[in-house]
Design an enzyme around this catalytic site. Structure first.
Site, PDB file in Angstrom:
ATOM      1  CG  LEU A   6       5.205  11.168  -1.613  1.00  0.00           C
ATOM      2  CD1 LEU A   6       6.527  11.167  -2.343  1.00  0.00           C
ATOM      3  CD2 LEU A   6       4.957  12.529  -1.009  1.00  0.00           C
ATOM      4  CG  ASN A  47       7.951   1.429  -0.235  1.00  0.00           C
ATOM      5  OD1 ASN A  47       7.137   1.723  -1.108  1.00  0.00           O
ATOM      6  ND2 ASN A  47       8.593   2.333   0.468  1.00  0.00           N
ATOM      7  CG  PHE A  83       6.797  -1.070  -9.835  1.00  0.00           C
ATOM      8  CD1 PHE A  83       6.109   0.118  -9.944  1.00  0.00           C
ATOM      9  CD2 PHE A  83       7.965  -1.091  -9.099  1.00  0.00           C
ATOM     10  CE1 PHE A  83       6.567   1.260  -9.342  1.00  0.00           C
ATOM     11  CE2 PHE A  83       8.431   0.049  -8.478  1.00  0.00           C
ATOM     12  CZ  PHE A  83       7.731   1.223  -8.599  1.00  0.00           C
ATOM     13  CB  ILE A  84       6.982  -6.202 -14.656  1.00  0.00           C
ATOM     14  CG1 ILE A  84       6.080  -5.684 -15.773  1.00  0.00           C
ATOM     15  CG2 ILE A  84       6.155  -6.736 -13.496  1.00  0.00           C
ATOM     16  CD1 ILE A  84       5.294  -6.793 -16.480  1.00  0.00           C
ATOM     17  CB  CYS A 117      11.403   4.606  -0.384  1.00  0.00           C
ATOM     18  SG  CYS A 117      10.902   6.257   0.125  1.00  0.00           S
TER      19      CYS A 117
HETATM   20  N1  LIG Z   1      10.970  10.372  -0.392  1.00  0.00           N
HETATM   21  C1  LIG Z   1       9.939   9.612  -0.672  1.00  0.00           C
HETATM   22  O1  LIG Z   1       9.632   9.335  -1.831  1.00  0.00           O
HETATM   23  C2  LIG Z   1       9.110   9.016   0.431  1.00  0.00           C
HETATM   24  C3  LIG Z   1       7.863   8.459   0.125  1.00  0.00           C
HETATM   25  C4  LIG Z   1       7.087   7.929   1.158  1.00  0.00           C
HETATM   26  C5  LIG Z   1       7.578   7.941   2.467  1.00  0.00           C
HETATM   27  N2  LIG Z   1       8.804   8.472   2.738  1.00  0.00           N
HETATM   28  C6  LIG Z   1       9.247   8.481   4.137  1.00  0.00           C
HETATM   29  O2  LIG Z   1       9.010   9.783   4.669  1.00  0.00           O
HETATM   30  C7  LIG Z   1      10.050  10.139   5.574  1.00  0.00           C
HETATM   31  C8  LIG Z   1      10.706  11.429   5.125  1.00  0.00           C
HETATM   32  O3  LIG Z   1      11.350  11.193   3.881  1.00  0.00           O
HETATM   33  P1  LIG Z   1      11.922  12.378   2.984  1.00  0.00           P
HETATM   34  O4  LIG Z   1      12.414  11.761   1.728  1.00  0.00           O
HETATM   35  O5  LIG Z   1      10.940  13.484   2.942  1.00  0.00           O
HETATM   36  O6  LIG Z   1      13.177  12.815   3.905  1.00  0.00           O
HETATM   37  P2  LIG Z   1      14.153  14.049   3.683  1.00  0.00           P
HETATM   38  O7  LIG Z   1      15.486  13.578   4.152  1.00  0.00           O
HETATM   39  O8  LIG Z   1      14.008  14.594   2.303  1.00  0.00           O
HETATM   40  O9  LIG Z   1      13.597  15.169   4.687  1.00  0.00           O
HETATM   41  C9  LIG Z   1      13.592  15.035   6.070  1.00  0.00           C
HETATM   42  C10 LIG Z   1      13.618  16.438   6.683  1.00  0.00           C
HETATM   43  O10 LIG Z   1      13.430  16.332   8.099  1.00  0.00           O
HETATM   44  C11 LIG Z   1      14.216  17.315   8.724  1.00  0.00           C
HETATM   45  N3  LIG Z   1      14.383  17.028  10.161  1.00  0.00           N
HETATM   46  C12 LIG Z   1      15.178  16.116  10.757  1.00  0.00           C
HETATM   47  N4  LIG Z   1      15.029  16.174  12.090  1.00  0.00           N
HETATM   48  C13 LIG Z   1      14.097  17.132  12.357  1.00  0.00           C
HETATM   49  C14 LIG Z   1      13.510  17.647  13.542  1.00  0.00           C
HETATM   50  N5  LIG Z   1      13.841  17.172  14.748  1.00  0.00           N
HETATM   51  N6  LIG Z   1      12.600  18.623  13.419  1.00  0.00           N
HETATM   52  C15 LIG Z   1      12.243  19.111  12.217  1.00  0.00           C
HETATM   53  N7  LIG Z   1      12.770  18.652  11.037  1.00  0.00           N
HETATM   54  C16 LIG Z   1      13.686  17.676  11.116  1.00  0.00           C
HETATM   55  C17 LIG Z   1      15.495  17.297   7.924  1.00  0.00           C
HETATM   56  O11 LIG Z   1      16.261  18.486   8.130  1.00  0.00           O
HETATM   57  C18 LIG Z   1      14.942  17.179   6.486  1.00  0.00           C
HETATM   58  O12 LIG Z   1      14.716  18.448   5.906  1.00  0.00           O
HETATM   59  C19 LIG Z   1      10.983   8.941   5.645  1.00  0.00           C
HETATM   60  O13 LIG Z   1      10.612   8.116   6.707  1.00  0.00           O
HETATM   61  C20 LIG Z   1      10.726   8.252   4.326  1.00  0.00           C
HETATM   62  O14 LIG Z   1      11.011   6.876   4.395  1.00  0.00           O
HETATM   63  C21 LIG Z   1       9.561   9.017   1.764  1.00  0.00           C
END
Ligand SMILES: NC(=O)c1ccc[n+]([C@@H]2O[C@H](COP(=O)([O-])OP(=O)(O)OC[C@H]3O[C@@H](n4cnc5c(N)ncnc54)[C@H](O)[C@@H]3O)[C@@H](O)[C@H]2O)c1
Length: 449
Positions: A156, A214, A255-256, A266
């Site tokens: 996403l 990415n 993306f350019i 990310c």
């Molecule tokens: N943000 C993006 O656009 C995006 C897109 C694709 C993939 N990702 C990947 O997805 C993952 C999550 O990203 P995000 O942006 O949603 O992170 P975020 O920091 O917004 O949210 C992570 C959540 O996990 C919770 N958490 C931590 N430890 C926990 C536990 N033990 N039990 C339950 N909850 C717990 C935190 O309190 C937080 O609310 C990352 O690996 C990121 O790289 C993010």
């Protein structure tokens, strides 16, 4: 289907809401009690277009629940999503402590078979670690319960996350064997009706697919920033070049866009993490190293241009900044270029008047109250008494300003545009000093590299 999502951040909350919307029964578990409490009061902790009604409707319908009660969450779902953060460690590699903590929690409380799906972005080999963690805890408990670990990276885009999850381009599923395939197919069936978007592969390939995607996108941005810097030196206009190359279908227009560097939660961390993974495996990833280096430098482009115009000592100067979030339609400030700019301006003695449509609360949380920082209620208010305007994020509402009004408000008619929103010729005619990225017709820039 009964689904549990660990981690209610950008990925977990959006995915959970979208799964609930199609009818799944979703429980979200987070260790952040304040976040859970807010969600239970109907307060959505992040800004994402379309997310609020989706969460509210499904919460009210009872298909979407929020809790800190991990044992309840583990009991609930056949499917257990891991969607917690994987921030960079001190050396840039992905910190897996949160992912492995969830694996341990699931193993500690599970009493029936589970399909554990990793949605967090994790280095190749993490599914093995999750599997080992769960097996070890089950062995300690002296129980034998069947479980599968699946890698299902998320693609996403923040700012369009709901639409992306509702209509994904592809659903990557990495499995060790065919055991969990039917369950995963059933879960995603509602999103797979138009044509088959599910791509099955082994777990290691699925984990690498996310980083490769990415890193490819980050590479496109750094490549264009490098071309922009070169265009300035050569007297060319990168916007013309962008259209000229984008028209080639092998390159495409996506993306350019050149700019003041990529940020967000990310790209910076994923490029870094893949560099570390490569190095740990005895490989020097020269392209990735260059992508990161070009971007780190590009983030200083705006402050360097400001100093070129106003001098190194900015004491007594005030700058209006439009756009703080790392990109439009999000309140996410992680690794945003605006942060480098603001901190450089402060270090040189300047005062900052800033406006962003969504990220002001988050900015306030990061920087607190300080005498050299004013968060303004409107984009117009930020201009009052400022020596120049600096544009960091290309929100729609910044794209066609009233230039006469702008000129009246600014002490000097100077615009630094980190997103190339305007026509340099027109701005020149209107009497502005206009600095943009890679545009020879804007005020001549400098060799950033
Ligand atoms: N943000 C993006 O656009 C995006 C897109 C694709 C993939 N990702 C990947 O997805 C993952 C999550 O990203 P995000 O942006 O949603 O992170 P975020 O920091 O917004 O949210 C992570 C959540 O996990 C919770 N958490 C931590 N430890 C926990 C536990 N033990 N039990 C339950 N909850 C717990 C935190 O309190 C937080 O609310 C990352 O690996 C990121 O790289 C993010």
């Amino acid at each position: 289907m009964k689904v549990t999502v660990f981690g209610i951040g950008y990925v977990g909350l959006v995915q959970a809401a979208v799964l609930a919307e199609v009818g799944h029964d979703v429980v979200c578990v987070d260790v952040n009690a304040e976040r859970v409490e807010k969600l239970n009061q109907g307060i959505i902790p992040i800004y994402e277009p379309g997310l609020t009604p989706l969460v509210t409707n499904n919460f009210q319908a009872g298909r979407l629940r929020f809790t800190t009660d991990a044992p309840f969450g583990v009991e609930h779902g056949l499917i257990q999503f891991i969607a917690v953060g994987t921030p960079p460690d001190e050396d840039g590699s992905a910190d897996l402590q949160y992912v492995l903590a969830v694996a341990k929690t699931i193993a500690t409380y599970m009493n029936s078979p589970k399909v554990v799906i990793d949605k967090s972005t994790v280095p190749v080999g993490t599914a093995d670690k999750v599997k080992q963690q769960i097996s070890a805890v089950l062995a300690e408990r002296a129980v034998d319960i069947q479980f599968d670990v699946v890698s299902n990276p998320e693609f996403l885009k923040e700012g369009a996350a709901v639409a992306d999850c509702m209509r994904p381009d592809r659903i990557i599923i990495g499995t060790y064997n065919n055991q969990p395939v039917d369950v995963v197919r059933e879960l995603y069936e509602p999103f797979n009706r138009n044509h088959d978007k599910m791509i099955f592969m082994d777990v290691r390939s699925a984990e690498l697919t996310k980083y490769a995607a990415n890193c490819m996108l980050a590479t496109k941005i750094s490549f264009m920033n490098e071309m922009a810097n070169l265009a300035e030196l050569l007297g060319a206009d990168i916007e013309a070049v962008r259209k000229g190359i984008g028209s080639d279908p092998r390159i495409g227009y996506h993306f350019i866009y050149p700019g003041c560097g990529y940020g967000g939660s990310c790209f910076p961390k994923d490029v870094q993490a893949l560099i570390r993974t490569s190095e740990q495996n005895g490989y020097t990833p020269k392209i990735l190293q260059a992508v990161e280096a070009v971007n780190n430098k590009q983030k200083y482009k705006l402050p360097v241009l400001v100093k070129k115009h106003f001098g190194d000592n900015l004491t007594g100067k005030t700058f209006a900044i439009w756009g703080l979030s790392f990109k439009p339609n999000t309140d996410d400030m992680r690794e945003a270029s605006s942060r480098v700019l603001i901190e450089e301006l402060w270090a040189a003695g300047a005062t900052v008047h800033a406006f962003d449509p969504q990220a002001m609360e988050e900015t306030q949380r990061i920087y607190g109250i300080r005498p050299d920082f004013v968060l303004c209620g409107t984009k117009e208010a930020a201009l009052q008494g400022a020596d120049a305007l600096i544009i960091c994020t290309e929100w729609q509402q910044f794209k066609a300003p009233d230039f006469d009004f702008l000129k009246q408000q600014l002490v000097t008619p100077v615009i630094f545009d980190g997103r190339n929103l305007f026509d340099p010729e027109r701005l020149k005619q209107k009497g502005f000093s206009y600095y943009a990225i890679g545009r020879a017709k804007s005020v001549q820039s400098y060799d950033v590299l």
